[in-house]
Design a protein around this motif. Structure first.
Motif, PDB file in Angstrom:
ATOM      1  N   ALA A   1       0.925  -1.194   0.067  1.00  0.00           N
ATOM      2  CA  ALA A   1       0.219   0.049  -0.079  1.00  0.00           C
ATOM      3  C   ALA A   1       0.854   1.184  -0.045  1.00  0.00           C
ATOM      4  O   ALA A   1       0.501   2.226  -0.591  1.00  0.00           O
ATOM      5  CB  ALA A   1      -0.770   0.027   1.275  1.00  0.00           C
ATOM      6  N   ALA A   2       1.934   1.244   0.813  1.00  0.00           N
ATOM      7  CA  ALA A   2       2.896   2.387   0.788  1.00  0.00           C
ATOM      8  C   ALA A   2       3.465   2.580  -0.594  1.00  0.00           C
ATOM      9  O   ALA A   2       3.311   3.703  -0.952  1.00  0.00           O
ATOM     10  CB  ALA A   2       3.861   2.269   1.919  1.00  0.00           C
ATOM     11  N   GLN A   3       3.901   1.393  -1.256  1.00  0.00           N
ATOM     12  CA  GLN A   3       4.408   1.643  -2.513  1.00  0.00           C
ATOM     13  C   GLN A   3       3.401   2.192  -3.527  1.00  0.00           C
ATOM     14  O   GLN A   3       3.696   3.074  -4.387  1.00  0.00           O
ATOM     15  CB  GLN A   3       5.048   0.239  -3.165  1.00  0.00           C
ATOM     16  CG  GLN A   3       6.393  -0.396  -2.291  1.00  0.00           C
ATOM     17  CD  GLN A   3       6.561  -1.621  -2.649  1.00  0.00           C
ATOM     18  OE1 GLN A   3       5.670  -2.493  -3.014  1.00  0.00           O
ATOM     19  NE2 GLN A   3       7.817  -1.943  -2.788  1.00  0.00           N
ATOM     20  N   LEU A   4       2.318   1.758  -3.384  1.00  0.00           N
ATOM     21  CA  LEU A   4       1.151   2.128  -4.348  1.00  0.00           C
ATOM     22  C   LEU A   4       0.968   3.674  -4.276  1.00  0.00           C
ATOM     23  O   LEU A   4       0.832   4.393  -4.970  1.00  0.00           O
ATOM     24  CB  LEU A   4      -0.074   1.348  -3.956  1.00  0.00           C
ATOM     25  CG  LEU A   4      -1.072   1.288  -5.044  1.00  0.00           C
ATOM     26  CD1 LEU A   4      -0.739   0.778  -6.055  1.00  0.00           C
ATOM     27  CD2 LEU A   4      -2.055   0.289  -4.351  1.00  0.00           C
TER      28      LEU A   4
ATOM     29  N   GLU B   1      -1.924  -2.551   9.419  1.00  0.00           N
ATOM     30  CA  GLU B   1      -2.812  -2.338  10.611  1.00  0.00           C
ATOM     31  C   GLU B   1      -4.053  -1.382  10.495  1.00  0.00           C
ATOM     32  O   GLU B   1      -5.165  -1.730  10.398  1.00  0.00           O
ATOM     33  CB  GLU B   1      -2.243  -1.583  11.934  1.00  0.00           C
ATOM     34  CG  GLU B   1      -1.117  -2.486  12.702  1.00  0.00           C
ATOM     35  CD  GLU B   1      -1.700  -3.739  13.421  1.00  0.00           C
ATOM     36  OE1 GLU B   1      -1.793  -4.855  13.087  1.00  0.00           O
ATOM     37  OE2 GLU B   1      -2.270  -3.139  14.405  1.00  0.00           O
ATOM     38  N   GLN B   2      -3.934  -0.220   9.912  1.00  0.00           N
ATOM     39  CA  GLN B   2      -4.620   0.512   9.774  1.00  0.00           C
ATOM     40  C   GLN B   2      -5.644   0.207   8.465  1.00  0.00           C
ATOM     41  O   GLN B   2      -6.907   0.279   8.735  1.00  0.00           O
ATOM     42  CB  GLN B   2      -4.077   2.005   9.193  1.00  0.00           C
ATOM     43  CG  GLN B   2      -4.981   3.145   8.968  1.00  0.00           C
ATOM     44  CD  GLN B   2      -4.226   4.373   8.540  1.00  0.00           C
ATOM     45  OE1 GLN B   2      -2.854   4.363   8.089  1.00  0.00           O
ATOM     46  NE2 GLN B   2      -5.027   5.325   8.304  1.00  0.00           N
ATOM     47  N   LEU B   3      -5.047  -0.590   7.595  1.00  0.00           N
ATOM     48  CA  LEU B   3      -5.840  -1.027   6.538  1.00  0.00           C
ATOM     49  C   LEU B   3      -6.769  -2.248   6.669  1.00  0.00           C
ATOM     50  O   LEU B   3      -7.942  -2.349   6.343  1.00  0.00           O
ATOM     51  CB  LEU B   3      -5.170  -1.222   5.166  1.00  0.00           C
ATOM     52  CG  LEU B   3      -4.420  -0.043   4.306  1.00  0.00           C
ATOM     53  CD1 LEU B   3      -3.368  -0.631   3.410  1.00  0.00           C
ATOM     54  CD2 LEU B   3      -5.464   0.717   3.822  1.00  0.00           C
ATOM     55  N   VAL B   4      -6.214  -3.227   7.496  1.00  0.00           N
ATOM     56  CA  VAL B   4      -7.018  -4.028   7.925  1.00  0.00           C
ATOM     57  C   VAL B   4      -8.231  -3.653   8.768  1.00  0.00           C
ATOM     58  O   VAL B   4      -9.422  -4.200   8.729  1.00  0.00           O
ATOM     59  CB  VAL B   4      -6.113  -5.115   8.729  1.00  0.00           C
ATOM     60  CG1 VAL B   4      -6.808  -6.384   9.646  1.00  0.00           C
ATOM     61  CG2 VAL B   4      -5.251  -5.900   7.778  1.00  0.00           C
ATOM     62  N   ASN B   5      -8.030  -2.662   9.843  1.00  0.00           N
ATOM     63  CA  ASN B   5      -9.143  -2.154  10.275  1.00  0.00           C
ATOM     64  C   ASN B   5      -9.940  -1.466   9.624  1.00  0.00           C
ATOM     65  O   ASN B   5     -11.281  -1.477   9.958  1.00  0.00           O
ATOM     66  CB  ASN B   5      -8.348  -1.333  11.547  1.00  0.00           C
ATOM     67  CG  ASN B   5      -7.795  -2.078  12.844  1.00  0.00           C
ATOM     68  OD1 ASN B   5      -8.086  -3.161  12.968  1.00  0.00           O
ATOM     69  ND2 ASN B   5      -6.881  -1.514  13.198  1.00  0.00           N
ATOM     70  N   LEU B   6      -9.536  -0.696   8.774  1.00  0.00           N
ATOM     71  CA  LEU B   6     -10.444   0.040   7.743  1.00  0.00           C
ATOM     72  C   LEU B   6     -11.376  -1.016   7.017  1.00  0.00           C
ATOM     73  O   LEU B   6     -12.529  -0.528   6.658  1.00  0.00           O
ATOM     74  CB  LEU B   6      -9.743   0.962   6.746  1.00  0.00           C
ATOM     75  CG  LEU B   6      -9.260   2.358   7.310  1.00  0.00           C
ATOM     76  CD1 LEU B   6      -8.335   3.023   6.247  1.00  0.00           C
ATOM     77  CD2 LEU B   6     -10.432   3.089   7.668  1.00  0.00           C
ATOM     78  N   GLY B   7     -10.802  -1.970   6.319  1.00  0.00           N
ATOM     79  CA  GLY B   7     -11.416  -3.009   5.606  1.00  0.00           C
ATOM     80  C   GLY B   7     -11.295  -2.884   4.324  1.00  0.00           C
ATOM     81  O   GLY B   7     -10.996  -1.695   3.674  1.00  0.00           O
ATOM     82  N   ALA B   8     -11.580  -3.996   3.332  1.00  0.00           N
ATOM     83  CA  ALA B   8     -11.402  -3.906   1.980  1.00  0.00           C
ATOM     84  C   ALA B   8     -11.851  -2.821   1.206  1.00  0.00           C
ATOM     85  O   ALA B   8     -11.308  -2.271   0.331  1.00  0.00           O
ATOM     86  CB  ALA B   8     -11.671  -5.266   1.253  1.00  0.00           C
TER      87      ALA B   8
ATOM     88  N   PRO C   1     -10.502   4.201  -1.242  1.00  0.00           N
ATOM     89  CA  PRO C   1     -10.842   5.575  -0.429  1.00  0.00           C
ATOM     90  C   PRO C   1      -9.497   6.137   0.401  1.00  0.00           C
ATOM     91  O   PRO C   1      -9.085   7.279   0.289  1.00  0.00           O
ATOM     92  CB  PRO C   1     -11.848   5.552   0.315  1.00  0.00           C
ATOM     93  CG  PRO C   1     -12.711   4.356  -0.497  1.00  0.00           C
ATOM     94  CD  PRO C   1     -11.708   3.316  -0.933  1.00  0.00           C
ATOM     95  N   TRP C   2      -8.896   5.097   1.035  1.00  0.00           N
ATOM     96  CA  TRP C   2      -7.644   5.396   1.968  1.00  0.00           C
ATOM     97  C   TRP C   2      -6.349   5.997   0.921  1.00  0.00           C
ATOM     98  O   TRP C   2      -5.863   6.949   1.058  1.00  0.00           O
ATOM     99  CB  TRP C   2      -7.058   4.235   2.590  1.00  0.00           C
ATOM    100  CG  TRP C   2      -5.875   4.606   3.257  1.00  0.00           C
ATOM    101  CD1 TRP C   2      -5.670   5.106   4.553  1.00  0.00           C
ATOM    102  CD2 TRP C   2      -4.475   4.149   2.759  1.00  0.00           C
ATOM    103  NE1 TRP C   2      -4.015   5.193   4.815  1.00  0.00           N
ATOM    104  CE2 TRP C   2      -3.600   4.407   3.687  1.00  0.00           C
ATOM    105  CE3 TRP C   2      -4.134   3.240   1.615  1.00  0.00           C
ATOM    106  CZ2 TRP C   2      -2.238   4.351   3.454  1.00  0.00           C
ATOM    107  CZ3 TRP C   2      -2.599   3.329   1.378  1.00  0.00           C
ATOM    108  CH2 TRP C   2      -1.585   3.685   2.455  1.00  0.00           C
TER     109      TRP C   2
END
Lengths: 382, 351
Positions: free
Chosen positions: A286-289, B335-342, B347-348
């Motif tokens: 995600a950071a690379q993206l 962590e943040q993405l897992v908590n936010l959900g797919a 949007p993130w």
């Protein structure tokens, strides 16, 4: 050394548009009008979907209203494009026309050509393929041998073009031909034409992808006679016309988002059960993206300001297309999965689509090795 | 702030570094990484106050400017705790609305390791703070600790600690400072908003990202010069495609880190959106890859202390691990993405 990219973000005004596109896509998905997939800008051919985008005003967005366009900024178009790609929407039918044939026509076409093609392209009623590469010319585009010979009132075309996306389903293509015998200046004597793919003398032969999909074609032209009206731009200026499109072609979101739906599906599958290693891997991707998108938006902003960031665009494509492959390579190591084409399980299906398309990521639009040569020249090393 | 002041500051810093911060001088400051005379010249230009508000003699230099300054000091391997003194200390004293102390001021993110006892105005601290940049040279250490009533900024004096010396791979001092039941005066502990320690951690990561970009820029420049000067098999190294391809890879990773760091600096004030994490991941990754390529194209020459490449690459290998490695920041994003959900992933990314 002339490589530098000023960091830029999309204007806040684009965000209203983004919300509209998301709303549209969620309605399309709710009505099951498309199945999200990987690399759908290559393989997702859906005339009706493209037509619906035309109805929304999202084709030919940056073209003047006089030619059926919508007079919006390139950054607005960027927003629509990245939203469609992230959703894995089937955008292949209009992709080539909207990204490069349209802008080429706008820039080099006659008034009659613009009025003839652009409004139909913007409404989703007329589609284009590319006629550049040939069986004998891969990365060395200037070596094309398809010939355009003068005849009374027009030209006679003979030769073969290859990798013509959807040529069996779309209407026209822009053809790069040698209109004069080769000289020492290899870039001289090339000319572009707009050609009807149903013209007499044209034969279209399928070339199947590793997945079995029929997307590419070889287009064989045997004494195809076209009128002078088909000439695009200047006789002999084909090389300059072709290369001017490249920054647009190389730095867009399709150069790092082709496999993005697989990453979303991974997150979906793991949910909160993801362990530390999986979280680290997801976070790293995600950071690379985020960085890639930042670069791509910065190039788009430079283009919008009227700069020509060709070297920077080449950097984006090199990094982005390698990332597209790395992403799925990493995912397969994070979960137990055996990718299967057309599998019911979404992640397995998306991985299969990605792997079978993957060799193309770092080839299309100029191989990454060629692009690194472009970068090296930009750095003053050659 | 005006473009004029921006240009003025960057030009004066660049000139000073070019004229004074020579490889010989950097070499001479090995084993500690501090050149007090050079630092004094920076202070004479008031650059250490640039990020302060005007009321404190600063010009309120924004983060984009200060990170540009840090790229320059890093590219020259300035023997001084530049990130701490040019960015982190001014940021902390502005936050706490206190004056910047006189002398060399360093900053550590590790203040939570200190135990803070006692009542308001009568605080006693104990414990140690490790890996403090320029600890042995500093007149002041600023750090954020937890006191009974929340987070506080501690302004600690040199005579209040004992030093155990240590170095990072670049030979920069990363010392342990020991505090043994030290009584603080009232003005040495200032309450600051909760979350400041976290904000300091992020700002430190952003500063290191900028420094990594600067040091990598230097490694890149040295590499370009070297491959054009050095001939093998009858032609300059630069003419070999194998070399060109390697340097193109370096450029790609460097530009990605540079753009991401620039975006993180631009957006820092608006809150934690993942840009700092992405910047540190990208910069850390580019550092490892770039150092490898720079050394490879230099051949054995770059692998010696006689050639200045190591001033850049040893800093790359050090700074990428400070204020959190790629794994640390990737884990946070994960962590943040897992908590936010797919459904919230895209949007993130576009927020």
């Amino acid at each position: 050394m002339s490589v530098s990219l000023a960091p830029a973000v999309l204007p806040a005004s684009s965000e209203v548009l983004r919300a509209e596109v998301r709303q549209f896509l969620s309605e399309e998905l709710a009505a099951k009008r498309f199945v999200p997939g990987c690399d759908k800008w290559l393989g997702g051919f859906d005339l009706e979907f493209s037509k619906r985008l035309g109805d929304q005003g999202w084709l030919g967005m940056t073209w003047p209203e006089a030619y059926g366009g919508h007079g919006r900024s390139a950054l607005d178009r960027y927003v629509v494009t990245e939203e469609l790609l992230a959703a894995g929407a089937p955008v292949a039918a209009h992709w080539v026309g909207d990204r490069q044939s349209g802008p080429s026509l706008l820039r080099y076409g006659t008034e009659a050509q613009k009025l003839d093609y652009l409004p139909r392209m913007a409404s989703g009623d007329h589609f284009f393929a590319i006629g550049m590469s040939e069986p004998g010319s891969g990365s060395d585009l200037a070596s094309v041998r398809t010939r355009a010979d003068r005849i009374d009132g027009g030209w006679r075309i003979n030769g073969r073009k290859i990798w013509c996306s959807s040529a069996h389903r779309v209407d026209s293509f822009i053809l790069l031909c040698r209109s004069e015998p080769p000289t020492e200046d290899r870039h001289a004597g090339l000319t572009q034409f707009v050609v009807d793919l149903r013209a007499p003398g044209i034969t279209i032969r399928p070339i199947h992808l590793l997945s079995g999909e029929h997307h590419f074609n070889e287009v064989i032209m045997d004494n195809v006679e076209i009128s002078d009206d088909c000439l695009l731009g200047e006789v002999g200026s084909g090389w300059a016309q072709v290369t001017s499109e490249l920054a647009y072609e190389r730095s867009g979101p399709e150069r790092f988002l082709s496999t993005f739906p697989a990453l979303v599906a991974l997150l979906q599958r793991l949910g909160k059960a993801a362990d530390r290693g999986q979280r680290v891997a997801i976070g790293r991707l995600a950071a690379q993206l985020r960085a890639l998108r930042g670069m791509s938006v910065s190039v788009a902003s430079a283009l919008d300001r009227g700069d020509a960031p060709n070297v920077e665009a080449a950097l984006v494509k090199d990094l982005g297309t390698r990332f597209e492959g790395d992403l799925v390579e990493q995912i397969r190591l994070l979960v137990e999965t055996e990718p299967e084409y057309g599998a019911e399980d979404e992640l397995n299906r998306l991985l299969a689509e990605s792997f079978l398309h993957m060799p193309g990521f770092t080839l299309r639009g100029g191989t990454n090795e060629i692009l690194r040569g472009v970068v090296a020249r930009g750095l003053g090393l050659r | 702030m005006s473009d004029e002041i921006r240009t003025l500051l960057l030009d004066s810093l660049e000139r000073l570094l070019r004229d004074q911060c020579t490889p010989e001088r950097v070499e001479a400051a090995e084993q500690g990484g501090y050149d007090p005379e050079l630092w004094q010249q920076i202070c004479d230009l008031e650059l250490h106050r640039a990020a302060l508000p005007e009321s404190q003699g600063g010009v309120e230099a924004d983060l984009s400017l200060v990170t540009e300054m840090l790229k320059l000091t890093a590219a020259s391997a300035l023997p001084a705790p530049a990130a701490e003194a040019l960015l982190l200390a001014p940021w902390l004293v502005t936050l706490a609305a206190v004056d910047l102390p006189e002398g060399l001021v360093t900053v550590s993110p590790a203040g939570k390791a200190l135990s803070v006892m006692g009542e308001d105005g009568q605080l006693v601290i104990s414990g140690e703070v490790s890996r403090v940049p320029a600890g042995r040279y500093a007149d002041w250490l600023l750090t954020v600790a937890n006191s009974g009533d929340g987070e506080c900024l501690l302004l600690l004096r040199q005579d209040q600690w004992q030093v155990t010396e240590a170095l990072n791979l670049a030979g920069e001092a990363r010392d342990t400072l020991l505090f043994n039941e030290v009584s603080l005066s009232a003005e040495q502990a200032v309450n600051i908003p909760g979350g400041s320690a976290e904000k300091l951690w992020q700002l430190g990561a952003l500063a290191r990202s900028a420094q990594l970009v600067g040091a990598l820029r230097r490694a890149q420049t040295l590499s370009h010069t070297y491959v054009q000067e050095r001939s093998q098999f009858g032609r300059p190294l630069a003419k070999f495609q194998a070399i060109q391809q390697q340097l193109a890879l370096l450029a790609a990773d460097l530009e990605a880190a540079s753009v991401m760091t620039g975006l993180a600096a631009m957006g820092f004030a608006t809150g934690d959106n993942g840009d700092v994490a992405a910047a540190k991941v990208q910069a850390g990754q580019a550092a490892g890859m770039g150092a490898r390529i720079a050394h490879q194209v230099h051949g054995a020459m770059g692998f010696t202390q006689e050639y200045p490449l190591h001033h850049a690459t040893r800093r790359l290998w050090s700074w990428r691990d400070e204020y959190g490695s790629e794994t640390h920041w990737a884990h946070r994003v994960g962590e943040q993405l897992v908590n936010l959900g797919a459904d919230e992933f895209w949007p993130w990314l576009t927020a």
